[in-house]
Design a protein around this motif. Sequence first.
Motif, PDB file in Angstrom:
ATOM      1  N   THR A 180       0.833  -1.215   0.000  1.00  0.00           N
ATOM      2  CA  THR A 180       0.000   0.000   0.000  1.00  0.00           C
ATOM      3  C   THR A 180       0.863   1.259   0.000  1.00  0.00           C
ATOM      4  OG1 THR A 180      -0.111  -0.065   2.408  1.00  0.00           O
ATOM      5  CG2 THR A 180      -1.928  -1.099   1.226  1.00  0.00           C
ATOM      6  N   ARG A 181       2.079   1.163  -0.570  1.00  0.00           N
ATOM      7  CA  ARG A 181       2.962   2.337  -0.541  1.00  0.00           C
ATOM      8  C   ARG A 181       2.490   3.436  -1.499  1.00  0.00           C
ATOM      9  NH1 ARG A 181       4.986  -1.626  -3.503  1.00  0.00           N
ATOM     10  NH2 ARG A 181       6.240  -1.252  -5.362  1.00  0.00           N
ATOM     11  N   ASP A 182       1.624   3.070  -2.469  1.00  0.00           N
ATOM     12  CA  ASP A 182       1.068   4.082  -3.367  1.00  0.00           C
ATOM     13  C   ASP A 182       0.204   5.063  -2.572  1.00  0.00           C
ATOM     14  OD1 ASP A 182       0.176   4.204  -6.656  1.00  0.00           O
ATOM     15  OD2 ASP A 182      -1.018   5.273  -5.175  1.00  0.00           O
ATOM     16  N   ALA A 183       0.307   6.343  -2.918  1.00  0.00           N
ATOM     17  CA  ALA A 183      -0.373   7.393  -2.155  1.00  0.00           C
ATOM     18  C   ALA A 183      -1.879   7.176  -2.041  1.00  0.00           C
ATOM     19  CB  ALA A 183      -0.105   8.749  -2.802  1.00  0.00           C
ATOM     20  N   ARG A 184      -2.473   6.508  -3.032  1.00  0.00           N
ATOM     21  CA  ARG A 184      -3.932   6.326  -2.998  1.00  0.00           C
ATOM     22  C   ARG A 184      -4.378   5.467  -1.827  1.00  0.00           C
ATOM     23  NH1 ARG A 184      -5.210   3.567  -8.273  1.00  0.00           N
ATOM     24  NH2 ARG A 184      -3.080   2.859  -7.976  1.00  0.00           N
ATOM     25  N   ASP A 188     -10.751   8.943  -5.020  1.00  0.00           N
ATOM     26  CA  ASP A 188     -11.678   7.863  -5.322  1.00  0.00           C
ATOM     27  C   ASP A 188     -10.994   6.894  -6.278  1.00  0.00           C
ATOM     28  OD1 ASP A 188     -13.702   6.217  -6.304  1.00  0.00           O
ATOM     29  OD2 ASP A 188     -15.205   7.730  -5.822  1.00  0.00           O
ATOM     30  N   ILE A 189     -10.656   5.726  -5.760  1.00  0.00           N
ATOM     31  CA  ILE A 189      -9.858   4.778  -6.537  1.00  0.00           C
ATOM     32  C   ILE A 189     -10.637   4.251  -7.742  1.00  0.00           C
ATOM     33  CG2 ILE A 189      -8.660   2.558  -6.425  1.00  0.00           C
ATOM     34  CD1 ILE A 189      -8.346   3.271  -3.348  1.00  0.00           C
ATOM     35  N   ASN A 190     -11.939   4.107  -7.611  1.00  0.00           N
ATOM     36  CA  ASN A 190     -12.723   3.554  -8.710  1.00  0.00           C
ATOM     37  C   ASN A 190     -12.757   4.480  -9.912  1.00  0.00           C
ATOM     38  OD1 ASN A 190     -13.398   1.267  -7.249  1.00  0.00           O
ATOM     39  ND2 ASN A 190     -15.044   2.365  -6.207  1.00  0.00           N
ATOM     40  N   LEU A 191     -12.909   5.767  -9.646  1.00  0.00           N
ATOM     41  CA  LEU A 191     -12.996   6.689 -10.767  1.00  0.00           C
ATOM     42  C   LEU A 191     -11.650   6.916 -11.413  1.00  0.00           C
ATOM     43  CD1 LEU A 191     -15.720   9.253  -9.922  1.00  0.00           C
ATOM     44  CD2 LEU A 191     -15.184   8.389 -12.186  1.00  0.00           C
ATOM     45  N   GLY A 192     -10.608   6.962 -10.572  1.00  0.00           N
ATOM     46  CA  GLY A 192      -9.270   7.139 -11.127  1.00  0.00           C
ATOM     47  C   GLY A 192      -8.876   5.932 -11.956  1.00  0.00           C
ATOM     48  N   ARG A 193      -9.346   4.789 -11.597  1.00  0.00           N
ATOM     49  CA  ARG A 193      -9.105   3.497 -12.229  1.00  0.00           C
ATOM     50  C   ARG A 193      -7.625   3.154 -12.394  1.00  0.00           C
ATOM     51  NH1 ARG A 193     -13.729   2.423 -16.523  1.00  0.00           N
ATOM     52  NH2 ARG A 193     -15.111   3.210 -14.947  1.00  0.00           N
ATOM     53  N   SER A 194      -6.867   3.835 -13.250  1.00  0.00           N
ATOM     54  CA  SER A 194      -5.445   3.508 -13.365  1.00  0.00           C
ATOM     55  C   SER A 194      -4.667   4.320 -12.326  1.00  0.00           C
ATOM     56  CB  SER A 194      -4.937   3.800 -14.768  1.00  0.00           C
ATOM     57  OG  SER A 194      -5.629   4.869 -15.322  1.00  0.00           O
ATOM     58  N   PRO A 195      -3.449   3.857 -11.974  1.00  0.00           N
ATOM     59  CA  PRO A 195      -2.721   4.470 -10.862  1.00  0.00           C
ATOM     60  C   PRO A 195      -2.452   5.957 -11.077  1.00  0.00           C
ATOM     61  CG  PRO A 195      -1.460   2.675 -11.869  1.00  0.00           C
ATOM     62  CD  PRO A 195      -2.706   2.777 -12.623  1.00  0.00           C
ATOM     63  N   VAL A 196      -2.492   6.704  -9.991  1.00  0.00           N
ATOM     64  CA  VAL A 196      -2.233   8.134 -10.081  1.00  0.00           C
ATOM     65  C   VAL A 196      -0.733   8.385 -10.128  1.00  0.00           C
ATOM     66  CG1 VAL A 196      -2.504  10.354  -8.939  1.00  0.00           C
ATOM     67  CG2 VAL A 196      -4.381   8.752  -8.957  1.00  0.00           C
ATOM     68  N   GLN A 197      -0.022   7.878  -9.137  1.00  0.00           N
ATOM     69  CA  GLN A 197       1.428   8.105  -9.084  1.00  0.00           C
ATOM     70  C   GLN A 197       1.971   7.351  -7.901  1.00  0.00           C
ATOM     71  OE1 GLN A 197       3.344  10.270 -11.111  1.00  0.00           O
ATOM     72  NE2 GLN A 197       5.147   9.498 -10.073  1.00  0.00           N
ATOM     73  N   LYS A 198       3.128   6.741  -8.085  1.00  0.00           N
ATOM     74  CA  LYS A 198       3.727   6.003  -6.983  1.00  0.00           C
ATOM     75  C   LYS A 198       4.280   6.961  -5.942  1.00  0.00           C
ATOM     76  CE  LYS A 198       2.981   1.794  -7.709  1.00  0.00           C
ATOM     77  NZ  LYS A 198       3.533   0.985  -8.794  1.00  0.00           N
ATOM     78  N   GLY A 199       4.352   6.504  -4.711  1.00  0.00           N
ATOM     79  CA  GLY A 199       4.930   7.315  -3.643  1.00  0.00           C
ATOM     80  C   GLY A 199       3.898   8.245  -3.059  1.00  0.00           C
ATOM     81  N   GLY A 200       4.301   9.131  -2.183  1.00  0.00           N
ATOM     82  CA  GLY A 200       3.357  10.025  -1.519  1.00  0.00           C
ATOM     83  C   GLY A 200       3.436  11.343  -2.093  1.00  0.00           C
TER      84      GLY A 200
END
Lengths: 136, 374
Positions: free
Chosen positions: B32-36, B362-374
């Motif tokens: 869960t290191r991804d900021a989302r 909102d993870i569902n709407l973003g669907r693909s990853p936003v950006q790794k890290g915080g």
Amino acid sequence: MPGLRNIALAAGLALLGMDATASAAPVDDLLQQFRAQGASGFTVAAGEQLWERKVIDPKTGQARRCALCHTADLRKKGKHASTGKVIEPMAPSVNPERLSDKAKIKKWLARNCKWTLGRECTPQEKGDVLTMLRSR
Amino acid sequence: MAEDTHRVRVWDAPTRIFHWLLAACFAGDWLTRDARYLDVHEFFGYVIGALVAFRLVWGFAGTHWARFASFTFPASSAWRYLLALARARQAHYVGHNPAGSWSIYALLTLAALEVATGVVTLGAEKRLGVLAGGFGYRVGDIAHALHQWLAYAMLAVVAVHILGVLVGCLADRQNLIASMLTGYKRADSAIAAVEARRGVAVTLALALAFGALGYFRAYPMAAGAPRDRPPALPLDAVWKNECSDCHLDYHPSLLPARSWSRMFAEQKSHFGEDLGLSNETLRHLQAYAERNAAEALASPVAWKMATTVPAAAAPLRISATPYWEQRHASLDAATWERVHRSACGKCHRDAEAGRFAPGAIDINLGRSPVQKGG
């Protein structure tokens, strides 16, 4: 002179009263203003015609008309042409907030005529559109 | 070890449950290191903090082989053990061997440092958690970098630990992984069994379960969740009224003051529209924007905007800033067909408040990853 004071008071109250009726019916008030500017005989049909009029924007080539954002059915929600933000229905029958604020009506008539037609609307055109909108 | 061996309980239940919970939380934090997923990441981090604190106490209050006293060896003996192991002449240890004990101390230290740097990062960079706003953004950047490097260091020690266990299984000819599950090891018959201390283990598990219930009660976490201590971002009524008719009333902290000055100077051609605002309204909006622009550093995003928009640039679109582009780089074209760039609120549940906390995406709407890290 108590008589003079009473007259002044009555005049003041009358002015206040006029103001109160004016804000209670902002559209009537605005139509009155447009008439004072030389416009007359506002009709729903003329307002409808203006609402549907298509104008090509010379900069973007986009065909613009009121219905582009507000949709042809004024009782439905519209969508801002560039941001996609939802616009509440224009018809006062489903959205009582519409046509209730004089400053707002003036602001949006000015801004949206410029965007859609590329110029300000004439008092005649504004009166026709308001008459049409009020009927919905 | 000849015939006089027996199967004997060496690891008490609290030590075993500590071990596997720590392993699970470390894996969970890694995934869960991804900021989302920051809110979940944060939860695992708190559990690790509690586990390390418990282990420190248990190192004195636990049963024999769980006590630090039973596995405190000088570094030289760890080295000698490894040399002997290489020649298959190592001594046998019932509890931790000298080399293994050093990896345990390293893991405990790294875990504690990870929790510390994590909480500082959260408080300084994101203005969330127990230390919310307790440090400046610069401290947050440093703590964040440390947090990431220490995580890699911990991953390396975990790898060494696992390798050591596998080697130990072969050297001792017994399944050490099963020992950590059951508590039993084969040892000299002179070695006495330790107590199970199941009550403490059950208490530990219950505390974790109740903690999770409390933490995730408000899930998914939007702005205003109990863990949040949001920075005060004053909202202006005129600003809200004038902006929100056509688009989100973007908080002024999202652009530098020079951008807003340009925005109002160019109000006659505001993204193709003549706003026709009165001078009085303009002055009001300008003053509000200047007081609360990115430079006021009222939020983590404001800090990023103030420090990453080039000094010579005055972008009018938030989506044209380097930070925005960096954070949204991994989103594909299909996303932008679904969601207009100006409609931040489609994915950021706290967009209207101007906060843009990582946990409120909102993870569902973003669907693909936003950006790794915080």
